[in-house]
Design an enzyme around this catalytic site. Sequence first.
Site, PDB file in Angstrom:
ATOM      1  N   SER A 122     -10.048  -0.475   7.083  1.00 39.82           N
ATOM      2  CA  SER A 122      -9.454  -0.355   5.747  1.00 39.82           C
ATOM      3  C   SER A 122      -8.747  -1.574   5.193  1.00 39.82           C
ATOM      4  CB  SER A 122      -8.489   0.822   5.714  1.00 39.82           C
ATOM      5  OG  SER A 122      -9.222   2.005   5.553  1.00 39.82           O
TER       6      SER A 122
ATOM      7  N   SER B 225      -9.783   2.064   2.948  1.00 45.16           N
ATOM      8  CA  SER B 225      -8.865   2.811   2.117  1.00 45.16           C
ATOM      9  C   SER B 225      -7.865   1.945   1.348  1.00 45.16           C
ATOM     10  CB  SER B 225      -8.091   3.811   2.975  1.00 45.16           C
ATOM     11  OG  SER B 225      -7.289   3.154   3.935  1.00 45.16           O
TER      12      SER B 225
ATOM     13  N   LYS C 236       0.859  -1.187   0.000  1.00 42.52           N
ATOM     14  CA  LYS C 236       0.000   0.000   0.000  1.00 42.52           C
ATOM     15  C   LYS C 236       0.898   1.241   0.000  1.00 42.52           C
ATOM     16  CE  LYS C 236      -3.873   2.018   2.678  1.00 42.52           C
ATOM     17  NZ  LYS C 236      -4.766   1.844   3.847  1.00 42.52           N
TER      18      LYS C 236
HETATM   19  N1  GLN Z   1     -13.259   4.241   6.319  1.00 44.41           N
HETATM   20  C1  GLN Z   1     -12.725   4.674   7.574  1.00 44.41           C
HETATM   21  C2  GLN Z   1     -12.335   6.122   7.473  1.00 44.41           C
HETATM   22  O1  GLN Z   1     -12.606   6.708   6.491  1.00 44.41           O
HETATM   23  C3  GLN Z   1     -11.554   3.819   7.958  1.00 44.41           C
HETATM   24  C4  GLN Z   1     -10.336   4.119   7.182  1.00 44.41           C
HETATM   25  C5  GLN Z   1      -9.176   3.298   7.581  1.00 44.41           C
HETATM   26  O2  GLN Z   1      -9.301   2.251   8.213  1.00 44.41           O
HETATM   27  N2  GLN Z   1      -8.004   3.789   7.240  1.00 44.41           N
HETATM   28  O3  GLN Z   1     -11.769   6.685   8.340  1.00 44.41           O
END
Ligand code: GLN
Length: 495
Positions: A178, A154, A79
């Site tokens: 995410s 994400s 990532k």
């Molecule tokens: N979707 C969640 C957010 O927008 C979690 C994102 C994540 O785990 N990095 O914060």
Amino acid sequence: MSMYHTKSVTELSAMLQAGEVSSVELTQYFLERIKSSDDKLNSFITVCEEDALAQAKESDEKLKAGNAPALTGVPIAHKDIFCTDGVKTSCGSKMLDNFISPYDATVVANMRNAGVVMLGKTNMDEFAMGSSNETSFYGVVKNPWNLKAVPGGSSGGSAAAVSARLAPASTGTDTGGSIRQPAAFCGITGLKPTYGRVSRFGMIAFASSLDQAGPMGQSASDCALLLNAMAGFDEKDSTSIEKEVPDYSADLDKPLQGLRIGLPKEYFAHSEGGMDAEVEATIKAALDQYQAMGAELIEIELPNSGISVPVYYVVAPAECSTNLSRFDGVRYGYRCEDPKDLNDLYTRSRGEAFGAEVQRRIMVGTYALSSGYYDAYYLKAQQLRHLISDDFTRAYEKVDVIMAPATPETAFNIGEKTDDPISMYLSDIYTIAVNLAGIPAMSIPVGFANNSSGESMPVGMQIIGNHFEEAKLLNVAHKYQQVTDWHTRLPEEFK
Ligand code: GLN
């Protein structure tokens, strides 16, 4: 024709060790797949062709010399939140579009030392804020199962790349879901380890008390191999925990007879915005399978689960607002043209380089931390966080693992939720409490259900464990994957 993309990391590793394929051959094969297919998906921000082939050559030498670690020569993708020495590390943001990291994140270094070859860096929501990959500066990633749908976020690029087998496995990070939510949307297996199990050094910070890195792969046994290389104490991360790393591959085959599975009644309750009926039926079928393997289903209560999304959306923005203050246009990253003075430099650099969602979070977080509101919001949220965590502690007195859906519905369409941040935030309703409690959880593919446009999409089920019980989760997931084949299915276009 070789079909290396149909092989798991576990299989590829065995083939490499037996000399049936070289790392150079494998690396070339996956680089070719990325070249020919990623324009459909946009799952990579950077492809490291030259470096990857050089690393592969080195790995082949190590393999020839003998006694090479299990992952030697296996190509994977990272990532783009992990710093990679000499390679652009953008975190999905215009702010870091020009940033070449001068060092490796510990996760990357650990993988390198384990002989892993880095194919490239995957697309992601900007600074990991998002659930659909639509906040990326590099554009949305498409779901390999249906190019109109989001891959989740994400870690959407990491999930899509593995789902389409442009890489045998990848790394992700999970602050509120995410790893698990995109794994669920793309039909792959993902594991968020216990907070502190994997070093956060060199992993660009979003919300430091929640962020955790983990593996994303085809199967539990692949995730076990990857976690073996990723996990461990790191003196460069004060929150990493000094605790021995077990061999996560050792106990995958333990029988599940007598396993007590907790089902949180709040997660299965029928409420507005709750679980889709087809998703629920798919989860129930997976639970039946567990019962058939000798597990016992026990209803449990997580009475504070209803406050996890609001608590998260105070804690995470508060921490991100301080973490992102380092991007000021002075030291590295984006700088605006011709600043009039220092203030103009700060405000224009940040205003021009951060996207709308990141700016929204910084504003919410700054407000929650401001004097006068700190007690009412941030402090209160941290207190409530204890209640959420205590719910799990109580549950684990009665059960060994908890099972739940990963998401209320399958992958939604691109653009469907972009104008409605609250509905976007609710797609993590089943994953967020786990981060607030710091415990480990996986998502595994358990079937298919129609999304809101009537397209059949993968369903993910969560297996949630107590602190440091990653090995148990992997065992529970692996046994299911031995009697089902959801995890081996490939999207039509990428077969
Ligand atoms: N979707 C969640 C957010 O927008 C979690 C994102 C994540 O785990 N990095 O914060």
